[in-house]
Enzyme design. Structure first.
Site, PDB file in Angstrom:
ATOM      1  CG  HIS A   1      -1.020   8.455   2.725  1.00  0.00           C
ATOM      2  ND1 HIS A   1      -1.810   7.329   2.700  1.00  0.00           N
ATOM      3  CD2 HIS A   1      -0.567   8.573   3.997  1.00  0.00           C
ATOM      4  CE1 HIS A   1      -1.860   6.806   3.915  1.00  0.00           C
ATOM      5  NE2 HIS A   1      -1.113   7.528   4.724  1.00  0.00           N
TER       6      HIS A   1
ATOM      7  CG  HIS B   1       2.820   5.665   6.442  1.00  0.00           C
ATOM      8  ND1 HIS B   1       2.577   5.546   7.809  1.00  0.00           N
ATOM      9  CD2 HIS B   1       1.706   6.236   5.910  1.00  0.00           C
ATOM     10  CE1 HIS B   1       1.368   5.985   8.080  1.00  0.00           C
ATOM     11  NE2 HIS B   1       0.811   6.428   6.946  1.00  0.00           N
TER      12      HIS B   1
ATOM     13  CG  HIS C   1      -1.632  -1.267   1.458  1.00  0.00           C
ATOM     14  ND1 HIS C   1      -2.573  -1.720   0.566  1.00  0.00           N
ATOM     15  CD2 HIS C   1      -1.551  -2.202   2.438  1.00  0.00           C
ATOM     16  CE1 HIS C   1      -3.059  -2.861   1.007  1.00  0.00           C
ATOM     17  NE2 HIS C   1      -2.454  -3.184   2.130  1.00  0.00           N
TER      18      HIS C   1
ATOM     19  CD  GLU D   1      -4.203   9.351   3.661  1.00  0.00           C
ATOM     20  OE1 GLU D   1      -3.926   9.186   4.869  1.00  0.00           O
ATOM     21  OE2 GLU D   1      -4.735   8.459   2.970  1.00  0.00           O
TER      22      GLU D   1
ATOM     23  CB  THR E   1      -6.023   7.595   6.475  1.00  0.00           C
ATOM     24  OG1 THR E   1      -4.667   7.195   6.192  1.00  0.00           O
ATOM     25  CG2 THR E   1      -6.013   8.830   7.343  1.00  0.00           C
TER      26      THR E   1
ATOM     27  CG  HIS F   1       0.250  10.148   7.715  1.00  0.00           C
ATOM     28  ND1 HIS F   1      -0.724   9.428   7.039  1.00  0.00           N
ATOM     29  CD2 HIS F   1      -0.107  11.447   7.601  1.00  0.00           C
ATOM     30  CE1 HIS F   1      -1.637  10.263   6.562  1.00  0.00           C
ATOM     31  NE2 HIS F   1      -1.279  11.499   6.896  1.00  0.00           N
TER      32      HIS F   1
END
Ligand SMILES: NS(=O)(=O)c1ccc(O)c(NC(=O)NCCc2ccccn2)c1
Ligand SMILES: [Zn+2]
Length: 265
Positions: free
Chosen positions: A93, A91, A63, A103, A197, A116
């Site tokens: 996004h 990590h 992911h 996000e 999330t 994050h």
């Protein structure tokens, strides 16, 4: 298995993870006009201590990439937090192009990516897994990333991406990465009660989102998108363009009746 494609993406998660349909979900749009400044936040400055040598491994979870940290020696206190939180992992996004990918959004505006730093409440719980089951269990520091100069600290992550190109691959982090160097200069932030999330979307996160974005280069974002969401030797399950992880952000959910507080201008 959940993911970010039409077939298994955010709008399908509630099927297998009912909490994803809850009323304390993240991310949210930060409507800056709704934010209330709170003197109690101003009186207890957010303080952190990280041990760069404790950044251990980086893994492709399928992911995204995630750097796992030995929590010992780290701590996050102050601001909206009661007790001490320890860093577990960090990590990122991102989106298929730099006009989206964060996000959280701010007054409807998306950023290119979002970092994050996941912490767990070591004053009350034994480990991150246990903490994730309690409303005050986790705190995530969120950093908005915008396109600009190359980010030297994140470059240490980028350099490792070729060795974790496929799902499940992990490698040692040889050159220590200092999480503190990935945070913005000014420490103003918004804070609200939310969730993970990603599935299972536990409603156990105190979110602290810094107001000041940090820069990352287009090339660095392109490196993130070169990760593959399937295992080496397997064919690509996801209908993403040849299984590249080009986007792994969850669209925003309603803030509802939750309070949004801010600290600093
Ligand atoms: N996105 S979040 O709410 O900070 C969060 C909190 C706790 C977690 O275990 C995760 N999961 C997580 O980082 N998974 C591994 C890597 C990853 C990176 C990007 C998107 C999804 N997954 C996310
Ligand atoms: Zn995240």
């Amino acid at each position: 298995e959940w993911g970010y494609t039409k077939r298994n993406g955010p709008f399908t998660w509630a099927k297998n993870y009912p909490t994803a349909a809850g009323i304390r979900q993240s991310p949210v749009d930060i409507d800056t006009a709704l934010a209330t400044s709170d003197s109690s936040l101003e009186s207890k400055p957010l303080r952190w201590k990280y041990v760069p040598q404790n950044t251990r491994t980086i893994v492709n979870s399928g992911h995204g990439w995630r750097v796992d940290v030995d929590s010992e020696g780290s701590e996050l206190v102050g601001g909206p937090l009661e007790g001490t939180y320890k860093l577990q992992q960090f990590h990122c996004h991102w989106g298929s192009s730099s006009d989206k990918g964060s996000e959280h959004t701010v007054d409807g505006q998306s950023y290119a990516a979002e970092l994050h730093l996941v912490h767990w409440n070591s004053s009350k719980y034994a480990d991150c897994g246990e903490a994730a089951d309690y409303p005050d269990g986790l705190t995530v520091l969120g950093v908005l990333l915008k396109v600009g100069a190359k980010n030297p600290e994140l470059q240490k992550v980028i350099d490792l991406i070729p060795s974790i190109s496929h799902r499940g691959e992990k490698t040692e982090v040889k050159e220590a990465i200092d999480p503190a160097k990935m945070l913005p200069k000014t420490l103003s932030y918004w804070t609200y009660l939310g969730s993970l999330t990603v599935p299972p979307c536990n409603e156990s996160v105190t979110w602290i989102l810094f107001k000041e974005p940090v820069e990352v280069s287009e090339e660095q974002l392109a490196a993130f998108r070169s990760l593959r969401c399937y295992k080496r030797g397997e064919e690509c399950p996801c209908d993403e363009v040849d299984g590249l992880l080009i986007s792994n952000y969850r669209p925003t959910l309603p803030l509802g009746t939750r309070e949004l507080r801010e600290c600093g201008s």
